[in-house]
Design a protein around this motif. Structure first.
Motif, PDB file in Angstrom:
ATOM      1  N   GLN A  22    -115.633 -47.834 -31.222  1.00 41.17           N
ATOM      2  CA  GLN A  22    -115.238 -46.637 -31.958  1.00 41.17           C
ATOM      3  C   GLN A  22    -113.759 -46.728 -32.289  1.00 41.17           C
ATOM      4  OE1 GLN A  22    -116.891 -43.506 -29.186  1.00 41.17           O
ATOM      5  NE2 GLN A  22    -117.804 -42.838 -31.132  1.00 41.17           N
ATOM      6  N   ARG A  23    -113.410 -46.317 -33.502  1.00 42.12           N
ATOM      7  CA  ARG A  23    -112.016 -46.223 -33.943  1.00 42.12           C
ATOM      8  C   ARG A  23    -111.772 -44.786 -34.370  1.00 42.12           C
ATOM      9  NH1 ARG A  23    -108.224 -49.160 -32.956  1.00 42.12           N
ATOM     10  NH2 ARG A  23    -107.328 -49.095 -35.018  1.00 42.12           N
ATOM     11  N   VAL A  24    -110.768 -44.166 -33.798  1.00 38.04           N
ATOM     12  CA  VAL A  24    -110.381 -42.801 -34.147  1.00 38.04           C
ATOM     13  C   VAL A  24    -109.117 -42.904 -34.978  1.00 38.04           C
ATOM     14  CG1 VAL A  24    -109.633 -40.569 -33.234  1.00 38.04           C
ATOM     15  CG2 VAL A  24    -111.384 -41.903 -32.015  1.00 38.04           C
ATOM     16  N   PHE A  25    -109.067 -42.184 -36.105  1.00 36.98           N
ATOM     17  CA  PHE A  25    -107.887 -42.281 -36.953  1.00 36.98           C
ATOM     18  C   PHE A  25    -107.472 -40.907 -37.455  1.00 36.98           C
ATOM     19  CE2 PHE A  25    -111.656 -43.415 -39.375  1.00 36.98           C
ATOM     20  CZ  PHE A  25    -111.612 -42.514 -40.430  1.00 36.98           C
ATOM     21  N   ALA A  26    -106.175 -40.791 -37.718  1.00 38.65           N
ATOM     22  CA  ALA A  26    -105.558 -39.553 -38.197  1.00 38.65           C
ATOM     23  C   ALA A  26    -105.419 -39.598 -39.715  1.00 38.65           C
ATOM     24  CB  ALA A  26    -104.179 -39.399 -37.552  1.00 38.65           C
ATOM     25  N   PRO A  27    -105.145 -38.453 -40.336  1.00 36.96           N
ATOM     26  CA  PRO A  27    -104.901 -38.462 -41.788  1.00 36.96           C
ATOM     27  C   PRO A  27    -103.795 -39.465 -42.127  1.00 36.96           C
ATOM     28  CG  PRO A  27    -105.026 -36.216 -40.974  1.00 36.96           C
ATOM     29  CD  PRO A  27    -105.026 -37.116 -39.766  1.00 36.96           C
ATOM     30  N   GLY A  28    -103.965 -40.148 -43.238  1.00 35.06           N
ATOM     31  CA  GLY A  28    -102.956 -41.113 -43.677  1.00 35.06           C
ATOM     32  C   GLY A  28    -103.118 -42.505 -43.105  1.00 35.06           C
ATOM     33  N   TYR A  29    -104.068 -42.714 -42.195  1.00 33.67           N
ATOM     34  CA  TYR A  29    -104.291 -44.040 -41.608  1.00 33.67           C
ATOM     35  C   TYR A  29    -104.838 -44.974 -42.688  1.00 33.67           C
ATOM     36  CZ  TYR A  29    -106.250 -47.600 -38.463  1.00 33.67           C
ATOM     37  OH  TYR A  29    -106.569 -48.769 -37.816  1.00 33.67           O
ATOM     38  N   GLY A  78    -107.146 -39.468 -47.134  1.00 34.37           N
ATOM     39  CA  GLY A  78    -106.549 -38.209 -47.545  1.00 34.37           C
ATOM     40  C   GLY A  78    -106.153 -37.379 -46.335  1.00 34.37           C
ATOM     41  N   ARG A  79    -106.549 -36.123 -46.335  1.00 32.92           N
ATOM     42  CA  ARG A  79    -106.167 -35.224 -45.240  1.00 32.92           C
ATOM     43  C   ARG A  79    -107.170 -35.214 -44.094  1.00 32.92           C
ATOM     44  NH1 ARG A  79    -108.009 -29.849 -45.441  1.00 32.92           N
ATOM     45  NH2 ARG A  79    -109.719 -29.598 -46.902  1.00 32.92           N
ATOM     46  N   SER A  80    -108.155 -36.095 -44.139  1.00 34.65           N
ATOM     47  CA  SER A  80    -109.193 -36.119 -43.106  1.00 34.65           C
ATOM     48  C   SER A  80    -108.850 -37.064 -41.965  1.00 34.65           C
ATOM     49  CB  SER A  80    -110.538 -36.541 -43.709  1.00 34.65           C
ATOM     50  OG  SER A  80    -110.962 -35.639 -44.690  1.00 34.65           O
ATOM     51  N   SER A  81    -109.213 -36.649 -40.767  1.00 30.54           N
ATOM     52  CA  SER A  81    -109.227 -37.515 -39.590  1.00 30.54           C
ATOM     53  C   SER A  81    -110.637 -38.069 -39.476  1.00 30.54           C
ATOM     54  CB  SER A  81    -108.908 -36.719 -38.325  1.00 30.54           C
ATOM     55  OG  SER A  81    -107.621 -36.193 -38.384  1.00 30.54           O
ATOM     56  N   GLY A  82    -110.814 -39.095 -38.667  1.00 30.79           N
ATOM     57  CA  GLY A  82    -112.154 -39.635 -38.563  1.00 30.79           C
ATOM     58  C   GLY A  82    -112.432 -40.414 -37.306  1.00 30.79           C
ATOM     59  N   VAL A  83    -113.719 -40.649 -37.106  1.00 29.51           N
ATOM     60  CA  VAL A  83    -114.210 -41.508 -36.034  1.00 29.51           C
ATOM     61  C   VAL A  83    -115.184 -42.484 -36.691  1.00 29.51           C
ATOM     62  CG1 VAL A  83    -115.470 -41.647 -33.851  1.00 29.51           C
ATOM     63  CG2 VAL A  83    -114.087 -39.613 -34.354  1.00 29.51           C
ATOM     64  N   LEU A  84    -114.898 -43.771 -36.589  1.00 28.05           N
ATOM     65  CA  LEU A  84    -115.771 -44.826 -37.090  1.00 28.05           C
ATOM     66  C   LEU A  84    -116.457 -45.449 -35.882  1.00 28.05           C
ATOM     67  CD1 LEU A  84    -114.725 -47.674 -39.526  1.00 28.05           C
ATOM     68  CD2 LEU A  84    -116.063 -48.123 -37.496  1.00 28.05           C
TER      69      LEU A  84
END
Length: 181
Positions: free
Chosen positions: A117-124, A88-94
């Protein structure tokens, strides 16, 4: 000498308090969210005793919340996966804490080992699955806090046996109701 490389600071720069940023209580930048995930990952006493494994569904636990963010701990037994989704509209760090996970996107398939670590933006859009023979544990930081995780058709991604494709915000009878990450 009059070059750009001749800059020297006289005295103790830490004494120039007006140049220092006050430490933040909560992360606010991508780098700070990555740092938060690394700090938690490095301190097993914050998470290891909480991990549970469930052969019927992915296990998850909200570890921490702050202004506009959430930190989740997830376990993955062999064969469990997220299904193809975005956040959704969230970014994240896995961050992978233990074991090996596989991340599939339209562009690539990556093995994610402990410390990755994987960093991702909204919509990824991606799918995460435990293709290994051993359980895995991961840490997820979402900003803003995760409110949706739309499940998407497999499209060009290679389907995986055992991958769970349940809706993201499933109801759960546990001490902390949590969306299926």
């Amino acid at each position: 000498m009059n070059s750009d490389n001749d800059l020297q600071i006289a005295g103790d720069i830490l004494e120039v308090t007006h140049l220092l940023q006050p430490p933040r209580e909560h992360p606010a930048t991508v780098a700070e969210f990555v740092g938060l995930a690394r700090t938690i990952a490095a301190d097993r006493s914050q998470w290891a005793h909480l991990v549970r494994y469930d052969a019927t569904t992915r296990w998850y636990h909200r570890l921490r919340t702050g202004p506009g963010y959430e930190v989740w701990l997830l376990s993955w037994v062999p064969g469990q996966g997220s299904g193809r989704h975005d956040h959704g509209r969230s970014s994240g760090v896995l961050t992978v804490l233990e074991g090996t996970l596989t991340e599939r996107t339209e562009r690539a398939t990556r093995a994610l080992r402990p410390g990755t670590q994987r960093v991702f933006a909204p919509g990824y859009v991606h799918e995460v699955v435990n293709d290994a023979l051993e359980p895995a544990v991961s840490l997820h930081v979402y900003h803003p806090g995760l409110t949706e995780m739309p499940m998407l058709p497999q499209s060009g991604l290679r389907p995986t046996a055992g991958t769970l494709t349940s809706p993201h915000c499933e109801a759960r009878t546990s001490p902390s109701p949590v969306p299926g990450r």
